[in-house]
Design a protein around this motif. Structure first.
Motif, mmCIF file in Angstrom:
data_model
loop_
_atom_site.group_PDB
_atom_site.id
_atom_site.type_symbol
_atom_site.label_atom_id
_atom_site.label_comp_id
_atom_site.label_asym_id
_atom_site.label_seq_id
_atom_site.Cartn_x
_atom_site.Cartn_y
_atom_site.Cartn_z
ATOM 1 N N THR A 376 45.314 32.139 32.419
ATOM 2 C CA THR A 376 45.575 33.497 32.906
ATOM 3 C C THR A 376 47.056 33.845 32.794
ATOM 4 O O THR A 376 47.402 34.996 32.521
ATOM 5 C CB THR A 376 45.117 33.646 34.366
ATOM 6 N N ARG A 377 47.922 32.865 32.991
ATOM 7 C CA ARG A 377 49.363 33.135 32.849
ATOM 8 C C ARG A 377 49.720 33.484 31.409
ATOM 9 O O ARG A 377 50.595 34.314 31.166
ATOM 10 C CB ARG A 377 50.169 31.922 33.307
ATOM 11 N N LEU A 378 49.057 32.854 30.472
ATOM 12 C CA LEU A 378 49.333 33.167 29.072
ATOM 13 C C LEU A 378 48.826 34.560 28.713
ATOM 14 O O LEU A 378 49.447 35.264 27.905
ATOM 15 C CB LEU A 378 48.697 32.116 28.161
ATOM 16 N N ILE A 379 47.713 34.981 29.312
ATOM 17 C CA ILE A 379 47.221 36.344 29.064
ATOM 18 C C ILE A 379 48.247 37.362 29.562
ATOM 19 O O ILE A 379 48.516 38.371 28.898
ATOM 20 C CB ILE A 379 45.856 36.566 29.750
ATOM 21 N N ALA A 380 48.821 37.112 30.743
ATOM 22 C CA ALA A 380 49.823 38.021 31.310
ATOM 23 C C ALA A 380 51.212 37.794 30.710
ATOM 24 O O ALA A 380 52.167 38.457 31.092
ATOM 25 C CB ALA A 380 49.886 37.845 32.822
ATOM 26 N N ARG A 381 51.317 36.864 29.792
ATOM 27 C CA ARG A 381 52.561 36.493 29.121
ATOM 28 C C ARG A 381 53.667 36.095 30.101
ATOM 29 O O ARG A 381 54.817 36.526 29.989
ATOM 30 C CB ARG A 381 53.061 37.591 28.186
ATOM 31 N N PHE A 382 53.290 35.266 31.067
ATOM 32 C CA PHE A 382 54.306 34.637 31.900
ATOM 33 C C PHE A 382 55.032 33.560 31.095
ATOM 34 O O PHE A 382 56.100 33.086 31.496
ATOM 35 C CB PHE A 382 53.680 34.019 33.141
ATOM 36 N N ALA A 383 54.451 33.157 29.978
ATOM 37 C CA ALA A 383 55.061 32.211 29.046
ATOM 38 C C ALA A 383 54.382 32.406 27.698
ATOM 39 O O ALA A 383 53.336 33.051 27.605
ATOM 40 C CB ALA A 383 54.894 30.773 29.545
ATOM 41 N N ASP A 384 54.991 31.866 26.659
ATOM 42 C CA ASP A 384 54.411 31.918 25.317
ATOM 43 C C ASP A 384 53.915 30.537 24.927
ATOM 44 O O ASP A 384 54.577 29.523 25.225
ATOM 45 C CB ASP A 384 55.454 32.384 24.291
ATOM 46 N N ALA A 488 44.023 49.331 35.736
ATOM 47 C CA ALA A 488 44.243 48.748 34.413
ATOM 48 C C ALA A 488 42.909 48.299 33.824
ATOM 49 O O ALA A 488 42.002 47.884 34.558
ATOM 50 C CB ALA A 488 45.198 47.567 34.513
ATOM 51 N N PRO A 489 42.765 48.333 32.499
ATOM 52 C CA PRO A 489 41.493 47.965 31.872
ATOM 53 C C PRO A 489 41.208 46.469 31.868
ATOM 54 O O PRO A 489 40.080 46.060 31.613
ATOM 55 C CB PRO A 489 41.641 48.500 30.445
ATOM 56 N N ILE A 490 42.223 45.634 32.123
ATOM 57 C CA ILE A 490 42.043 44.177 32.185
ATOM 58 C C ILE A 490 42.422 43.713 33.584
ATOM 59 O O ILE A 490 43.475 44.080 34.106
ATOM 60 C CB ILE A 490 42.902 43.456 31.132
ATOM 61 N N VAL A 491 41.545 42.900 34.198
ATOM 62 C CA VAL A 491 41.787 42.408 35.556
ATOM 63 C C VAL A 491 41.740 40.880 35.541
ATOM 64 O O VAL A 491 40.782 40.287 35.041
ATOM 65 C CB VAL A 491 40.749 42.955 36.551
ATOM 66 N N LEU A 492 42.813 40.270 36.074
ATOM 67 C CA LEU A 492 42.866 38.813 36.219
ATOM 68 C C LEU A 492 42.772 38.469 37.690
ATOM 69 O O LEU A 492 43.568 38.952 38.505
ATOM 70 C CB LEU A 492 44.182 38.262 35.646
ATOM 71 N N LEU A 493 41.782 37.632 38.031
ATOM 72 C CA LEU A 493 41.550 37.260 39.429
ATOM 73 C C LEU A 493 41.683 35.744 39.568
ATOM 74 O O LEU A 493 40.973 34.989 38.887
ATOM 75 C CB LEU A 493 40.157 37.680 39.879
ATOM 76 N N ASP A 494 42.595 35.324 40.450
ATOM 77 C CA ASP A 494 42.766 33.891 40.709
ATOM 78 C C ASP A 494 42.057 33.541 42.012
ATOM 79 O O ASP A 494 42.675 33.419 43.069
ATOM 80 C CB ASP A 494 44.252 33.536 40.786
ATOM 81 N N VAL A 522 38.766 38.517 33.920
ATOM 82 C CA VAL A 522 38.891 37.063 33.829
ATOM 83 C C VAL A 522 39.122 36.550 35.236
ATOM 84 O O VAL A 522 40.061 36.987 35.917
ATOM 85 C CB VAL A 522 40.056 36.642 32.911
ATOM 86 N N VAL A 523 38.273 35.635 35.677
ATOM 87 C CA VAL A 523 38.378 35.135 37.046
ATOM 88 C C VAL A 523 38.446 33.619 37.031
ATOM 89 O O VAL A 523 37.726 32.958 36.277
ATOM 90 C CB VAL A 523 37.193 35.622 37.920
ATOM 91 N N ILE A 524 39.349 33.069 37.842
ATOM 92 C CA ILE A 524 39.385 31.622 38.077
ATOM 93 C C ILE A 524 38.471 31.343 39.266
ATOM 94 O O ILE A 524 38.664 31.923 40.351
ATOM 95 C CB ILE A 524 40.808 31.139 38.377
ATOM 96 N N ALA A 525 37.503 30.484 39.075
ATOM 97 C CA ALA A 525 36.510 30.245 40.125
ATOM 98 C C ALA A 525 36.506 28.780 40.514
ATOM 99 O O ALA A 525 36.416 27.896 39.654
ATOM 100 C CB ALA A 525 35.127 30.660 39.653
ATOM 101 N N HIS A 526 36.604 28.527 41.798
ATOM 102 C CA HIS A 526 36.451 27.168 42.326
ATOM 103 C C HIS A 526 35.050 26.978 42.888
ATOM 104 O O HIS A 526 34.492 25.899 42.783
ATOM 105 C CB HIS A 526 37.512 26.892 43.394
#
Length: 587
Positions: A376-384, A488-494, A522-526
């Motif tokens: 998810t961080r790569l999608i949000a470009r927190f890093a390359d 926003a059209p893209i939602v990231l859920l942690d 995109v959701v991170i699910a535990h």
């Protein structure tokens, strides 16, 4: 001094022409002041020896220099009062902008207390130390230099008496430079460590209280303060040696000039009037020379502070495209992506290829450390990524600006960060141009109506530092309201519901259902039970994709997902059995 001026010029950035002008004004002011004091010697000699024409000419020159210095000092102060606050603000803004553009990994490697010290204390030290002391330091250079020239003109032998003292002063200042250069990094580390521990102490007070680690029992904070005190005391002890040595050297220089002057007078090689004038001028130089050691340490502090600022500015930011692209579609693709955190033994993700269709819900599941958050961080470009590409709508996200990318993405983290402002302001920051009614509608859609109704100021109630006036579920709903307003059209859920009680989870889940409607999610699910309806589930383990499919197909395949599902089902059954046993016992 030369290094400081060069570093300040670099730090001045767009204000470099104004900074150069301020330096020029300071230099000319110092020259005027120095020449005034230098001309005093021949003026006194001329008047006492009866050469009144030369004496009064020198009086006029001194008066003109004093008037010029006054005007220059006014100009210097004007630049100081107007330029230096502007420079401090500009450097802080540049640091803030730079921190926003550097990879999140680099930011995570730096403690918040240390960065706070750089943004606040180091910027102040680097600017105020120079602005307040530069003029005086320049004068301390010009005046002794002028005095030396005057002695050479009068009788070069007079300089012989000052050699021993000059050597002592030079040695002391050189030692002071070396000592300060060594001690400043230790002091800076101690200051940053103490700042980190203070932040940790304030934010962790509830945990510290529970562990009995408050007050004099807060061992980590106390240890940091002791280390800071030791570093400061060591620096002060070393500086005291330098100041004492400089004072001794200055006094030796004066005594040497007096001794040589007296011997020349006794030999009838120098007039008593000239000797007296030289002695008076030499005595007046003793204090400025002694103070030079203290000023040297001040400049070392300023240079060290500017060095730490430049260290932050030297962190390579994420590259920006020369011809930015525009996102027109919202399907996401990972193409052979590999990413490693600095210093890590193994890659966080390795050779990952995943397609996330537009308008779908994709869940990342797997054990801790499997690579879910990194994805998810790569999608949000927190890093390359070091290898491969991440694409949105077929466009490599490295080809779009940060502003364009984040316009299309909303993120709801598991650990919600709210700013110490009102609920309304925390939500409105997602779309500052939104109307008040739009913000209130987003709060209502996020199931915040009941919360606002019982708060004293409704939506305008302050939430406290990091939102500590609200419960975990309330903070999550405010964060979801922020994402709803952004639309926003893209939602990231942690996994925003993993740490909530049942009632809060239901309310947050209802808000999430409204948030993700018609979005690429995109959701991170535990907890696997929360993503059984996902369009696709990506099982990640040790940085690799192990399985992809929907809930039914993954269960039927009998692989890792099926094993995880069985383990969580057994855990839920055990919990239910324990609850039932406790109920029977109580009955």
């Amino acid at each position: 001094m030369r290094r400081i001026i060069a570093m300040m010029g670099q730090a001045a950035g767009p204000y470099r022409p104004q900074w150069n002008r301020a330096v020029v004004i300071t230099v000319f002011g110092a020259l005027a002041n120095g020449l005034t004091l230098v001309l005093l010697l021949p003026m006194v000699v001329s008047l006492l020896s009866g050469d009144t024409a030369t004496g009064w000419w020198l009086v006029g020159a001194i008066a003109a220099l004093m008037i010029a210095e006054g005007f220059l000092r006014v100009g210097e102060l004007g630049f100081s009062y107007n330029l230096y606050p502007t420079l401090m603000e500009d450097i802080r803004l540049r640091l803030g902008e730079h921190l926003r553009r550097i990879p999140a990994e680099e930011l995570a490697l730096r403690r918040s207390g240390g960065l706070s010290t750089t943004l606040n204390q180091d910027v102040t030290n680097s600017m105020l130390s120079v602005s307040e002391v530069a003029s005086l330091f320049l004068r301390l250079i010009v005046i002794p230099l002028g005095f030396v020239i005057a002695l050479i003109v009068i009788d070069p032998r007079l300089l012989l008496g000052a050699i021993l003292g000059a050597v002592v002063v030079a040695f002391t200042l050189a030692r002071q430079n070396a000592v300060t250069a060594r001690s400043q990094p230790a002091i800076a580390r101690a200051d940053a460590e103490t700042a980190d521990r203070i932040v940790e102490y304030v934010q962790g007070l509830p945990v510290l209280k529970a562990a009995g680690q408050v007050g004099d029992r807060s061992e980590r904070l106390v240890a940091a303060m002791h280390a800071q005190g030791r570093a400061l005391r060591a620096s002060i002890d070393q500086a005291s040696f330098a100041l004492t040595g400089a004072a001794i050297g200055a006094n030796l220089a004066v005594a040497g000039v007096v001794a040589v002057g007296a011997s020349l007078v006794l030999g009838a090689e120098l007039s008593p009037v000239m000797a007296a004038a030289v002695v008076v001028a030499a005595a007046g130089l003793a204090e400025p020379l002694a103070r030079a050691a203290a000023l040297t340490s001040v400049f070392e502090v300023a240079e060290a502070a500017m060095g730490r600022i430049n260290d932050v500015l030297a962190i390579a930011p994420l590259p920006t495209p020369e011809t930015p692209a525009v996102l027109t579609a919202h399907h996401i693709a990972f193409e052979n992506v590999s990413f490693s955190y600095r210093g890590a033994v193994a890659p966080a993700i390795q050779d990952v290829s995943v397609n996330i269709p537009a308008g779908s819900l994709t869940a990342f599941v797997g054990p801790s450390g499997g690579g879910k958050t990194t994805m998810t961080r790569l999608i949000a470009r927190f890093a390359d990524p070091q290898q491969g590409r991440v694409l949105i709508g077929g466009t490599d996200i490295r080809e779009v600006t940060e502003r364009e990318l984040m316009r299309h993405i909303a993120v709801v983290f598991q650990d919600v960060h709210l700013f110490d402002a009102s609920i309304f302001d925390n939500v409105a920051m997602a779309r500052p141009q939104a109307s008040e009614q739009e913000v209130l509608d987003a709060l209502e859609a996020a199931n915040c109506g009941e919360l606002l109704a019982r708060l004293p100021d409704g939506a305008h109630t302050r939430v406290g530092e990091v939102g500590n006036q609200l419960s975990g579920g309330e903070r999550q709903r405010v964060a979801i309201a922020r994402a709803l307003l952004k639309d926003a059209p893209i939602v990231l859920l942690d996994e925003p519901t993993s740490a909530l009680d049942t009632e809060s989870e239901v309310m947050v889940q209802e808000a999430i259902d409204r948030l993700v409607r018609d979005k690429t999610v995109v959701v991170i699910a535990h907890r696997l039970s929360t993503v059984v309806a996902a369009d696709q589930i990506v099982v990640l383990d040790a940085g690799r994709v192990r399985e992809i499919g929907d809930h039914t197909s993954l269960l039927a395949s009998g692989g890792r997902y099926a094993a995880m599902w069985a383990a969580q089902t057994r855990a839920r059954g055990w919990t239910l059995a324990q609850d039932a046993l406790a109920h029977q016992t109580s009955v």
